[in-house]
Design an enzyme around this catalytic site. Structure first.
Site, PDB file in Angstrom:
ATOM      1  N   CYS D  12       0.891  -1.203  -0.389  1.00 54.68           N
ATOM      2  CA  CYS D  12       0.443   0.057  -0.131  1.00 54.68           C
ATOM      3  C   CYS D  12       0.652   1.217   0.059  1.00 54.68           C
ATOM      4  O   CYS D  12       1.950   1.166   0.224  1.00 54.68           O
ATOM      5  CB  CYS D  12      -0.972   0.411   1.128  1.00 54.68           C
ATOM      6  SG  CYS D  12      -2.080  -1.490   1.891  1.00 54.68           S
ATOM      7  N   GLY D  40       0.102  -0.085  -5.021  1.00 57.39           N
ATOM      8  CA  GLY D  40      -1.073  -0.220  -4.527  1.00 57.39           C
ATOM      9  C   GLY D  40      -2.532  -0.024  -6.177  1.00 57.39           C
ATOM     10  O   GLY D  40      -2.844   1.095  -6.037  1.00 57.39           O
ATOM     11  N   ASN D 116      -0.610   1.132   6.135  1.00 57.11           N
ATOM     12  CA  ASN D 116      -0.021   0.231   4.725  1.00 57.11           C
ATOM     13  C   ASN D 116       1.084  -0.309   6.242  1.00 57.11           C
ATOM     14  O   ASN D 116       2.779  -0.098   6.810  1.00 57.11           O
ATOM     15  CB  ASN D 116       1.457   1.305   4.072  1.00 57.11           C
ATOM     16  CG  ASN D 116       2.149   0.310   3.538  1.00 57.11           C
ATOM     17  OD1 ASN D 116       1.925  -1.058   3.124  1.00 57.11           O
ATOM     18  ND2 ASN D 116       3.293   0.644   3.449  1.00 57.11           N
ATOM     19  N   GLY D 117       0.985  -2.257   6.260  1.00 56.27           N
ATOM     20  CA  GLY D 117       1.315  -2.970   6.993  1.00 56.27           C
ATOM     21  C   GLY D 117       1.056  -4.365   7.041  1.00 56.27           C
ATOM     22  O   GLY D 117       0.000  -4.552   6.614  1.00 56.27           O
ATOM     23  N   TYR D 258      12.994  -4.161  -5.652  1.00 49.55           N
ATOM     24  CA  TYR D 258      11.315  -3.467  -6.572  1.00 49.55           C
ATOM     25  C   TYR D 258      10.306  -3.040  -6.208  1.00 49.55           C
ATOM     26  O   TYR D 258       9.383  -2.423  -7.515  1.00 49.55           O
ATOM     27  CB  TYR D 258      10.924  -5.573  -6.443  1.00 49.55           C
ATOM     28  CG  TYR D 258       9.530  -5.479  -7.463  1.00 49.55           C
ATOM     29  CD1 TYR D 258       9.852  -5.540  -8.916  1.00 49.55           C
ATOM     30  CD2 TYR D 258       8.367  -5.801  -6.342  1.00 49.55           C
ATOM     31  CE1 TYR D 258       8.489  -6.014  -9.500  1.00 49.55           C
ATOM     32  CE2 TYR D 258       7.239  -6.276  -7.200  1.00 49.55           C
ATOM     33  CZ  TYR D 258       7.352  -6.334  -8.721  1.00 49.55           C
ATOM     34  OH  TYR D 258       5.782  -5.736  -9.612  1.00 49.55           O
TER      35      TYR D 258
END
Lengths: 460, 460, 460, 460
Positions: D12, D40, D116-117, D258
């Protein structure tokens, strides 16, 4: 006739306006098309002309007028003339390319057409034009008319001359509006099978419409009908009229029975009154011994009121229509108990239970919906159901606009009376006698085509 | 009341089914919601439960049921219980988050709710729950009820115990359906202001609905109404009933006057009959000297038929409604002559011209639409227009579901009789006398709330 | 040239297949059009022919190929021949009607066309055809070609004869595919300004495409280019070729510089290699004293790599493109600090900060985007920015496909060197010298049109 | 790693702004989310707060930010604080309800979260909260955090106190933004596995973002990273910082390899430089004898440039990506020769044919796409294909955000070297040695989590 067969007889609707000023003509057409939407729900379109700029813009697409036009689109189409069209189409022809108005560019300028009718010699005309080099992009009638007009215009001095030459070549029936760079022209074929009327706006703008209900919607006054075989030409110099064929009037009787809106007046006769009268005549010649009279929604309601008046049996609403059923409705699956008819209609049990009911409808085509409706009334407790149809038996195919492919689909052709009764499950079934059909719309200034009942076709 | 104010009184609709088998329950709810769509067009939703898999799936969104559910979506929602909801909402609350059914996950499992009603002590309940740690994500009533139930369920042995504890805490009025992993529960508040009935499918499945028209649509039989203050619990062991409060019935009289569909029967009284009767009483106590009686479409039609019967003046259709006006309709601009009403309605001039017309409607809220309608009838040639309203004067705010913010918007509060007549431009204007309102729905097994007319509120 | 001006030079793309079997030809075209989408994003279309059933179906609309075709649509289009088209269009011509392939019905059957090019004598041809009775419905080139072919076909024995007669009448430049009921024909004008190549599928089907990257995408082998002035005819009897004009090759040099995809090979020359070579030559004749070389995404990247190799200065990515910017992107408002360029591009500060940067792009049209890009690099810390353009100065209008209206919009015409430098804010600015342009695509089997740089137009 | 597996590691993205003035904060978030969209693509949302009016409005839905927000919507969301979120989700959780920011109303006001996690003890936390009466409506992490915060806030004096109490209860890893009526708070867990940075706008507004590329996009200056275990609180009085846990930094190494955009700087290290360095190290320890180096688009390109520099083998583009492949792309059917990879990628044959190619990619998950890519390069004429992976072998499952269900899907677990080579069809295959991974991002101020390579998990 009930919801299911509704599509059997529908027709296109046309509207046109010649305004004194560059203005919201597209918007006026938009509202008028809303009032004509019952004549065609497959596609909608508007073409707007600007006489000073000699500019033509158009937009058309599959869908209802409310879906095809956005506020932005309408606002972008300004001019001092416009025509519009709503289209009913058999499935195979229901393509975006066939939507109208149909517009072309030829050596004398542009022409837009809004056409309501059927051309019987379409293939001959097309083939003849192709032999002279014509190239077609659609499968629609309007393109052929446009080519014919352009072809004739090539060798004569004006668009109305060209139309006067073209019309006699067309075997068929039509009401149409033609918009050239400087003129708006209305033409009705000599038989005048489809209606077309003319009105004026408070500011003097001239308008044409398939039905007078569209004039009322935009605040215009109904002046008169365009006569069978008449061409009316509107220019900045005014309105002129000329003959394009000898009138042999044969207005489609189904316009009064089913197609038109009850608040329209066609060729001098109120559609509402015609339906009321049909109900009265039906009651007179085909009475029923019953407790209440109900109409099949929505097309049988007016005749039912007439039947009730003549018979003295009280009118009641026995079935109401669910107004939310639309294009996205998911049909019940085969084998599900829930019948489509019970979702589309609601029965007012209070009125129906234990009562002997006269169910009035405008016509029967295949008979399947009528069978479901009768069954539905019995489920709601009706003691007896007497079906009365406010038009004669539907026995012959229509070549002038209906979608029914062949006689063998018509219930009145397939069944004898006994079979028919059994099929629909009613206690009795009667039609308005053909010999009394003439009493239905006595105020009409024109004669009628009743070929679907009588087999007598006005055009070969 | 005519099209414009339609939203003033609309309400939500609920439906639930407890089936014997895992099947197309979502599809059944889908068809039932079509029949209840007149109670709410802002959002639609269905929650499906599966008792063996203890699984709950739901889908809901803004829009009509036909827009919210695709065939794929319906097919993917299989189970043996389901509830559905259609919602009317004031603009500010019309968010996707507030759509119902409302579903939660708590320490005892899941609960889904479909709620029709109004909670008067919403803020208190919310605040009290928040003080105990509750966290809210929507502004809707249903979320508060769900929390309340979860809260009570925490300290008692079953969902119905929790409901029995929760209901007395709610000041307000509601009919609601609650689906837990193994049960379907229907609850109607002690005043029973909103209707709720119960039926059975041919295969024995139990169903609940806001109105009986939804039962008819899916082929279910109306068994009885859920009584004010009653809770009905359906499990695999059968149906049980218990009291959740002492009944002090006060069914909203507007359900009969305007909200419900005429083919529904509420608490023993036919809505159609109640409206017909209102028309008759109106004619008896407030007669008019006229040539025809017409109804304002669609809500004034039944009363108009009753008025015609009692008075002997013939009933005619004077106004018909354009069924194609929908969400995409572009309103005429200020200053355009075209009035919105002339596009939405068509006048049958043949019936109206030169005639003295009685125009019957169910109620008047602000009066603006009535003014336009009267004006439109005059344009169509009406010699006189006598407005008759089939309910008493609307004088008091409704706290139980209506959207009207304050009394000062009500025409009957703002104007005296003379001003009112001038504003709407009619020749006469009369209401059904409040003292005769009791004669309207005499078959009803319950008493009525008529606070909007009388100012006597059944709940503090 | 950067994102903003991207539209300046884009072109249409065409693809055709003649298969041995009735199969998924539409699907093959679909994938090929994906590979040609960079040549046109305004509209997409596919026409499929069936030789045994003599049937032609087509679908086309505004939008990318992925938006225009659904799986259902593709599956419904089966046949043994097909052509497809993606279209770039100037705004006013970007209408649904002008989408291609263009299909007609004439006295010898049907014809579909996919056309990439520009007709210089369009008005003359149109006017001449109109004088012979032709009627036009669109403003597109393809309709005129179709009429011309139908017109000639009228007086000769085959479609290829008709094409052979029609082509010499067209002043202009084009590559086009023509599908008749039994044949697929590819034609490239004598100048061959637009590319067209030919390949074979593993099963022997013959295919044509604007660029070889489309062949690779569908697993076809590039056989050869269609030569300038050549017509290739594919029938069930095989492939034949004939001349339709004397070749005087003048391939648009912008195909190599900007339009084509770098994985295409045109007339024997690799587009990637041509761009790499342009970068090398630029470095050789217009060197810069700098720390890193970066390319303007995406069109300057390959030349930047060539520049780096020749100069020995390391290549780095300094700017990356946000791949999510699409049609729905809402432009920053005037006065907002956020510049459009900073959202569309990201600067890799790590590479840029404190460095002397060579920024290589393929061309400059108006100069505004370059100014923003230079500014953006300075914000990211670039010590110096030296702009190097991998083509000569853009000084003359293109009459063969570009969208630029007039010379006075070209930065190189409007500004002298000093003004130009100031406008874009760079430290230096150089172009590939016109006299060395010939060294760029030395493997090409054809000569080039470099009119936009030299003013020497190959067609009057 | 190539296109197919792209989803394996995505994460995210969050963004927040605390502005000095009521303004277009929603618009700023909108542009920032465009820059974070690579983290995302499943859902997008923005919540806007107004400190003076104490008002919170939000909008979120499935889809890209450009699809979810219209100009009208953006314009309607005005305030002086805002947070935004773009979400990657595994399929089952990809529902509208789980979209973020997540907003609640509790006894102390409102709270919005952008998270985000991954929470490892989600079930425990949820169950514990439910036992205290909590009711959940979604399956998302954010709802649980919101409840936890509301729960703690209940017994302490401020939202930051509540957060300080809540954070230690969460086992897991996260970067999150919390907006209360008057404050904007940023929190990064003690391990700091996900990045979070802080910047300032020219007008002094404070912003937070998952990656610095979002700051650049809106013209903000990167000030610093939020540190692992740090909470930064912004109020009208300014910015304060406090510890919420002892830092034990373990930034996800895949952010550099990435996930992140190459123009971002994370914890002091340039992502571009880290990738370049990975390529260099790979070339140093795992050289190849070849003619050119190419990168798998787009994630292998930077490492390929690094490999080329270190090895001296020229860098060339061998594969280009079709930028038009989107959500509407119809996959080739099984059995069709056309491989998905040939449509998504184009091979520049000119560079590849007859050459020995080094193909650099960032990682291999399942290996299927790599096999197709190698095959595609051979079809394009590559003499040899040497695959070099710029990270160590992917051997262990990630519990901190990746979507891969189990080890048995990882090619490096399933195959020994020989099998692997055969499966992908390459001439050689090497990874960056795990022991040299430490040389990759030497400028980073924090340590890394390399559990997916080493099996050493930083959080139990």
């Amino acid at each position: 006739m009930c919801i299911e067969q509704r599509k059997a007889h529908e027709e296109c609707g046309v509207f046109g306006i010649f305004s004194n000023e560059k203005s919201d003509t597209a918007r006026t057409v938009y509202y008028a098309l809303y009032a004509l939407q019952h004549r065609g729900q497959e596609s909608s379109g508007i073409a707007v002309g600007d006489r000073s700029e000699k500019r033509l813009v158009y937009h058309k697409d599959l869908g209802l007028v409310g879906d095809v036009f956005s506020p932005e689109r309408l606002a972008s189409m300004r001019g001092d003339m416009a025509i519009g069209h709503v289209r009913y189409a058999s499935k195979e022809q229901n393509t975006r390319e066939n939507a109208q108005p149909f517009s072309i560019n030829y050596n004398k300028g542009t022409v837009s057409l809004a056409f309501n009718g059927t051309i019987l010699n379409l293939d001959e005309l097309k083939s003849s034009l192709q032999k002279q080099g014509a190239v077609f992009q659609t499968t629609g009638d309007a393109e052929v008319i446009a080519h014919l007009v352009a072809h004739e215009r090539f060798r004569c001095g004006s668009i109305e001359e060209a139309l006067a030459l073209a019309v006699p070549q067309i075997k068929g029936t039509f009401s149409m509006l033609v918009m050239s760079p400087m003129k708006l022209i209305a033409v009705r074929d000599p038989a005048g099978i489809r209606p077309l009327c003319m009105g004026t706006m408070p500011n003097g703008s001239v308008v044409f419409a398939s039905e007078s209900c569209a004039l009322q919607a935009i605040g215009a006054k109904l002046e008169r009908d365009v006569e069978p075989g008449e061409m009316v030409v509107v220019t900045e110099d005014g309105v002129t009229s000329r003959r394009v064929g000898e009138a042999r009037p044969a207005l489609c009787i189904f316009e009064h029975i089913y197609i038109a809106r009850p608040d329209s007046v066609i060729d001098g006769e109120s559609v509402y009154e015609a339906r009321l009268q049909a109900g009265r005549i039906l009651a007179k010649y085909r009475p029923a011994d019953a407790d209440i009279v109900i109409g099949a929604p929505d097309s049988g309601v007016v005749a039912a009121i007439g039947f009730a008046e003549e018979s003295g049996i009280p009118y009641r609403e026995g079935l109401i229509r669910n107004r939310y059923i639309g294009r996205t409705f998911i049909q019940p699956q085969q084998g599900q108990r829930t019948q489509s008819v019970s979702i589309k209609l609601g029965a007012i049990e209070h009125n129906v239970r234990g009562r002997r009911v006269v169910l009035v409808d405008d016509s029967i085509v295949r008979g399947t919906t009528m069978a479901q409706t009768v069954n539905f009334l019995r489920d709601a407790g009706a003691a007896e159901v007497h079906v009365r149809i406010a038009s004669p038996e539907f026995l012959w195919q229509c070549f002038y606009g209906t979608d029914i492919p062949s006689r063998d689909q018509l219930a009145s052709v397939r069944f004898d009376k006994e079979q028919f009764l059994m099929m629909i499950g009613a206690d009795s079934l009667e039609w308005l006698p053909l010999e009394h059909l003439g009493e239905v719309a006595k105020n009409s200034k024109v004669s009628f085509c009743d070929a679907c009942f009588s087999g007598k076709y006005p055009i070969e």
